[in-house]
Enzyme design. Structure first.
Site, PDB file in Angstrom:
ATOM      1  N   GLU A   1       4.468  -4.834   7.332  1.00 28.19           N
ATOM      2  CA  GLU A   1       3.705  -3.717   7.906  1.00 28.19           C
ATOM      3  C   GLU A   1       4.066  -3.376   9.351  1.00 28.19           C
ATOM      4  O   GLU A   1       4.123  -2.207   9.708  1.00 28.19           O
ATOM      5  CB  GLU A   1       2.194  -4.013   7.827  1.00 28.19           C
TER       6      GLU A   1
ATOM      7  N   GLU B   1      -0.753  -9.282  -0.557  1.00 26.30           N
ATOM      8  CA  GLU B   1      -2.201  -9.452  -0.347  1.00 26.30           C
ATOM      9  C   GLU B   1      -2.934  -9.547  -1.687  1.00 26.30           C
ATOM     10  O   GLU B   1      -3.874 -10.330  -1.841  1.00 26.30           O
ATOM     11  CB  GLU B   1      -2.720  -8.302   0.518  1.00 26.30           C
TER      12      GLU B   1
ATOM     13  N   GLY C   1       0.549  -4.947   0.781  1.00 26.35           N
ATOM     14  CA  GLY C   1      -0.601  -5.021  -0.128  1.00 26.35           C
ATOM     15  C   GLY C   1      -0.285  -5.769  -1.424  1.00 26.35           C
ATOM     16  O   GLY C   1      -1.199  -6.292  -2.069  1.00 26.35           O
TER      17      GLY C   1
ATOM     18  N   ALA D   1       0.866  -1.181   0.000  1.00 24.48           N
ATOM     19  CA  ALA D   1       0.000   0.000   0.000  1.00 24.48           C
ATOM     20  C   ALA D   1       0.903   1.231   0.000  1.00 24.48           C
ATOM     21  O   ALA D   1       2.064   1.164   0.433  1.00 24.48           O
ATOM     22  CB  ALA D   1      -0.886  -0.012   1.241  1.00 24.48           C
TER      23      ALA D   1
HETATM   24  N1  CAA Z   1       4.582   3.099  -0.944  1.00 24.49           N
HETATM   25  C1  CAA Z   1       4.998   4.229  -1.545  1.00 24.49           C
HETATM   26  N2  CAA Z   1       6.159   4.342  -2.205  1.00 24.49           N
HETATM   27  C2  CAA Z   1       6.948   3.257  -2.252  1.00 24.49           C
HETATM   28  C3  CAA Z   1       6.591   2.046  -1.644  1.00 24.49           C
HETATM   29  C4  CAA Z   1       5.343   1.982  -0.972  1.00 24.49           C
HETATM   30  N3  CAA Z   1       4.882   0.855  -0.400  1.00 24.49           N
HETATM   31  N4  CAA Z   1       7.589   1.164  -1.842  1.00 24.49           N
HETATM   32  C5  CAA Z   1       8.522   1.802  -2.555  1.00 24.49           C
HETATM   33  N5  CAA Z   1       8.149   3.066  -2.799  1.00 24.49           N
HETATM   34  C6  CAA Z   1       8.884   4.106  -3.525  1.00 24.49           C
HETATM   35  C7  CAA Z   1      10.061   4.625  -2.693  1.00 24.49           C
HETATM   36  O1  CAA Z   1       9.619   5.591  -1.773  1.00 24.49           O
HETATM   37  C8  CAA Z   1      10.951   5.159  -3.777  1.00 24.49           C
HETATM   38  O2  CAA Z   1      10.461   6.442  -4.167  1.00 24.49           O
HETATM   39  P1  CAA Z   1      11.493   7.669  -4.450  1.00 24.49           P
HETATM   40  O3  CAA Z   1      12.310   7.197  -5.607  1.00 24.49           O
HETATM   41  O4  CAA Z   1      10.568   8.797  -4.778  1.00 24.49           O
HETATM   42  O5  CAA Z   1      12.283   7.835  -3.196  1.00 24.49           O
HETATM   43  C9  CAA Z   1      10.723   4.210  -4.946  1.00 24.49           C
HETATM   44  O6  CAA Z   1       9.490   3.562  -4.685  1.00 24.49           O
HETATM   45  C10 CAA Z   1      11.813   3.150  -5.058  1.00 24.49           C
HETATM   46  O7  CAA Z   1      11.910   2.493  -3.799  1.00 24.49           O
HETATM   47  P2  CAA Z   1      13.299   2.356  -2.990  1.00 24.49           P
HETATM   48  O8  CAA Z   1      14.219   3.480  -3.328  1.00 24.49           O
HETATM   49  O9  CAA Z   1      12.954   2.151  -1.555  1.00 24.49           O
HETATM   50  O10 CAA Z   1      13.877   1.015  -3.629  1.00 24.49           O
HETATM   51  P3  CAA Z   1      14.879  -0.027  -2.949  1.00 24.49           P
HETATM   52  O11 CAA Z   1      15.324  -0.936  -4.035  1.00 24.49           O
HETATM   53  O12 CAA Z   1      15.907   0.661  -2.133  1.00 24.49           O
HETATM   54  O13 CAA Z   1      13.958  -0.881  -1.924  1.00 24.49           O
HETATM   55  C11 CAA Z   1      11.962  -2.050  -1.232  1.00 24.49           C
HETATM   56  C12 CAA Z   1      12.893  -1.677  -2.410  1.00 24.49           C
HETATM   57  C13 CAA Z   1      12.688  -2.993  -0.277  1.00 24.49           C
HETATM   58  C14 CAA Z   1      10.753  -2.748  -1.829  1.00 24.49           C
HETATM   59  C15 CAA Z   1      11.544  -0.755  -0.490  1.00 24.49           C
HETATM   60  O14 CAA Z   1      11.054   0.177  -1.448  1.00 24.49           O
HETATM   61  C16 CAA Z   1      10.496  -0.970   0.546  1.00 24.49           C
HETATM   62  O15 CAA Z   1      10.789  -1.459   1.641  1.00 24.49           O
HETATM   63  N6  CAA Z   1       9.234  -0.552   0.250  1.00 24.49           N
HETATM   64  C17 CAA Z   1       8.160  -0.605   1.207  1.00 24.49           C
HETATM   65  C18 CAA Z   1       7.673  -2.023   1.434  1.00 24.49           C
HETATM   66  C19 CAA Z   1       6.606  -2.041   2.500  1.00 24.49           C
HETATM   67  O16 CAA Z   1       6.827  -1.740   3.646  1.00 24.49           O
HETATM   68  N7  CAA Z   1       5.379  -2.415   2.071  1.00 24.49           N
HETATM   69  C20 CAA Z   1       4.241  -2.483   2.968  1.00 24.49           C
HETATM   70  C21 CAA Z   1       3.460  -1.201   2.851  1.00 24.49           C
HETATM   71  S1  CAA Z   1       2.195  -1.106   4.055  1.00 24.49           S
HETATM   72  C22 CAA Z   1       0.904  -2.014   3.450  1.00 24.49           C
HETATM   73  O17 CAA Z   1       0.981  -2.652   2.409  1.00 24.49           O
HETATM   74  C23 CAA Z   1      -0.331  -1.934   4.315  1.00 24.49           C
HETATM   75  C24 CAA Z   1      -1.461  -2.822   3.983  1.00 24.49           C
HETATM   76  O18 CAA Z   1      -1.409  -4.043   4.051  1.00 24.49           O
HETATM   77  C25 CAA Z   1      -2.751  -2.215   3.718  1.00 24.49           C
END
Ligand code: CAA
Length: 259
Positions: free
Chosen positions: A133, A113, A110, A65
């Site tokens: 999360e 999911e 998500g 998400a």
């Molecule tokens: N939401 C918004 N933006 C996201 C994102 C997310 N879930 N995941 C990645 N991005 C964005 C980053 O912010 C980044 O944007 P910028 O270039 O503008 O800074 C871009 O995508 C590239 O990401 P990274 O620079 O972080 O890439 P990386 O290779 O260093 O890492 C990753 C990759 C490990 C997937 C890392 O991006 C990450 O940990 N992402 C988040 C994963 C996460 O926590 N997901 C769960 C979200 S909560 C959820 O899903 C709730 C629910 O169940 C309802």
């Protein structure tokens, strides 16, 4: 064509691509709304016999998400966001056509999911899975607490959810999250081949089988068996059944019309 989701149909297979590559295909309200609309449409589309879902680019299926969007949400807005997430995932799960996830990279939060809402998952050998999360101070809110437990059992689901640990493709295969792995460059060929196999079969029967499996899986065995028996005669109301049986007896390939 939507802003975030591209859909192309060829040879009765619809390819749905979540296309928000700069945010690793993260699910904001717009993506979720489009996902729901696209799947409600595909469910009724006669030209479509199977659906594949994937993420744009070679890095992510869906990285979860949208974290930036959630950072702005009040508890009430978060409740509405979860509601929309649930509606989108249910539209995928309840689509009358088989839905295959092609996980081409990160399937986190998500994203996992969404993959779990599909009928089954094929993945790249480089894919990574997780529900991270709790590391952000929330828990999986688009069905993960329920669908992951049902897919791999509550003990393994608890471990993944409480630690937020990411697992690789081989572990996901061993745990039964994924049906099949492929090298990244041949993942789409593997998924398309399975979709083509499905498309050759009787579409009414495939769709009814999906319905019975979905409606029965959380019921007692007896209730599930009752459902199977009750819905079975519906196959006999279809042209497909007449064609399938006749083709067998005439020693030829069936030509199903999906009605
Ligand atoms: N939401 C918004 N933006 C996201 C994102 C997310 N879930 N995941 C990645 N991005 C964005 C980053 O912010 C980044 O944007 P910028 O270039 O503008 O800074 C871009 O995508 C590239 O990401 P990274 O620079 O972080 O890439 P990386 O290779 O260093 O890492 C990753 C990759 C490990 C997937 C890392 O991006 C990450 O940990 N992402 C988040 C994963 C996460 O926590 N997901 C769960 C979200 S909560 C959820 O899903 C709730 C629910 O169940 C309802």
């Amino acid at each position: 064509m939507g802003e975030y989701i591209k859909t192309e149909t060829s040879d009765n297979t619809a390819l749905v691509t979540i296309s928000r590559e700069k945010a690793l295909n993260a699910l904001n309200r717009g993506v979720l709304e489009e996902l729901k609309t696209v799947f409600e449409g595909l469910s009724e589309d006669h030209a479509v016999r199977s659906v594949i879902v994937t993420g744009a680019g070679d890095k992510a299926f869906v990285a979860g998400a949208d974290i930036a969007a959630m950072a702005q949400m009040s508890p009430e807005e978060a409740g509405r966001f979860a509601q929309l997430g649930h509606q989108a995932m249910s539209a995928v799960q309840n689509c009358r056509k088989p839905v295959l996830a092609a996980v081409n990279g990160f399937a986190l939060g998500g994203g996992l999911e969404l993959a779990l809402s599909c009928d089954f998952i094929y993945a790249s050998e480089k894919a990574k899975f997780g529900l991270p999360e709790v590391g952000l101070g929330l828990y999986p809110g688009f069905g993960g607490t329920q669908r992951l437990s049902r897919a791999i059992g509550p003990n393994r689901a608890r471990e993944l959810i409480f630690t937020g640990r990411m697992i690789g493709a081989n572990e996901a295969l061993a745990w039964g999250i994924v049906n099949r792995l492929a090298p990244p460059e041949s993942l789409m060929d593997a998924v398309l081949e399975t979709a083509r196999d499905i498309n050759q079969k009787g579409p009414v029967a495939v769709s009814l089988a999906k319905q019975v499996i979905n409606e029965g899986k959380d019921e007692s065995l007896q209730r599930g068996l009752d459902l199977e028996r009750d819905i079975f005669p519906k196959c006999f109301e279809s042209e497909d059944l007449k064609e399938g049986l006749a083709a067998f007896l005439e020693k030829r390939k069936p030509s199903f019309k999906g009605q």
